[in-house]
Motif scaffolding. Structure first.
Motif: not given
Length: 336
Positions: A199-206, A177-181, A183-185
């Protein structure tokens, strides 16, 4: 008189034979119907008692699994989340030196913990539900068929396979999950103005990135949750472990896990909304502030105390889809 009776019988002999035959046939039909009705009633009574016993045993299994899940979730919080992915030390360093690298470290830590809480609890609940209902179904089957009961040692050994997740599996899940976070954050500047929708869109992308990944935790959930042990000597135990692995790879169960994850992310956003300062009751999504200021809010919404209490109440085991999944697994193994 005897002759008159004899003549009467002789004249009506055919009628007596036909009447007698009809009477006997009617009596036999009535007897057969009564017998069939009695057998049907007896069968229905046995089936009703069987359903009642099975329902009671299933409800007892569900109550036990819910208590165990609550305990395992708390244990997971105490052993892992209360000790890892905490930002207090980073905040202390920021008070001494406002370093951009520390802000980068903090936001990755905050978002990784939020995602890990969601995925870890979903995977934990789904696995335990399958294990406990599979075991419950087999126990009921052995009782109803007067077969040798599953000994307590076998049951303990079977459930011990699950302990791998709390000890090691969750660390692998955090790394993934760290690697996916990252990438977007990392794409979001610390000072960029952000609102709840973004913020919700950011979680949705992950979440979407993980769902589409061929190495998604849900596609290989058994490798995170169960010990990779060599073949065991006991055939029943090996069969139970193999059945569990097969079920965890089932498309329907993966679909339920994804649904529960989405539902938990919605609950996360609700918690963040509640913790958002200066929010409008009607339009909380209009609140905009620098991305850095959202970090303590997300942190507060996923806070885990040393006693194991968590701000984010997911209650995955109470979801209707999870209950249906539990019932299906139990039914499959108690009547197999």
């Amino acid at each position: 008189m005897y002759d008159s009776v004899k003549k009467f019988v002789s004249r009506h002999k055919r009628k007596f034979i036909i009447s007698g035959a009809l009477f006997c046939s009617t009596a036999y039909v009535v007897y057969t119907i009564k017998k069939k009705l009695a057998e049907k009633k007896d069968k229905e009574s046995r089936e009703y008692l069987e359903r009642s016993r099975r329902q009671q045993h299933y409800e007892a299994t569900e109550n036990t699994s819910n208590r165990m899940i609550t305990e395992f979730v708390k244990q997971l919080h105490v052993k892992y989340f209360a000790k890892n992915l905490r930002i207090e030390n980073i905040i202390d360093k920021l008070k001494k030196q406002n370093d951009l690298a520390l802000w980068e470290e903090m936001r990755i830590c905050v978002f990784t913990r939020a995602c890990l809480l969601v995925y870890a609890e979903t995977m934990l609940v789904i696995t335990l539900k399958i294990q406990l209902n599979l075991l419950g179904g087999l126990v009921y089957k052995s009782l109803s068929q007067d077969s040798p009961p599953i000994c307590s040692k076998t049951q303990e050994d079977y459930l011990l396979h699950f302990s791998y997740f709390i000890e090691d599996g969750i660390r692998r899940l955090e790394e993934y999950l760290h690697s996916k976070v990252i990438k977007y954050v990392q794409q979001v500047p610390i000072q960029e103005q952000y609102n709840l929708q973004e913020l919700e869109k950011l979680f949705f992308l992950i979440q979407t990135e993980i769902a589409s990944d061929t190495d998604s935790p849900f596609r290989c959930i058994d490798s995170y949750m169960l010990h990779q042990m060599p073949q065991v000597r006991e055939a029943l135990l090996q069969d139970m472990v193999n059945e569990t692995r097969e079920l965890l790879k089932n498309d329907e169960i993966i679909s339920v896990a994804r649904y529960c994850t989405s539902h938990s992310f919605n609950k996360l956003m609700d918690a963040i909304t509640v913790n958002t300062p200066n929010r409008s009751a009607n339009l909380p999504t209009t609140v905009k502030m620098p991305f850095a200021k959202w970090l303590p809010i997300v942190d507060r919404s996923t806070k885990v105390t040393e006693s194991g209490d968590c701000s984010l109440k997911q209650n995955v085991h109470l979801d209707a889809k999870v209950k249906v999944l539990s019932a299906n697994v139990y039914e499959a193994f108690c009547s197999a």
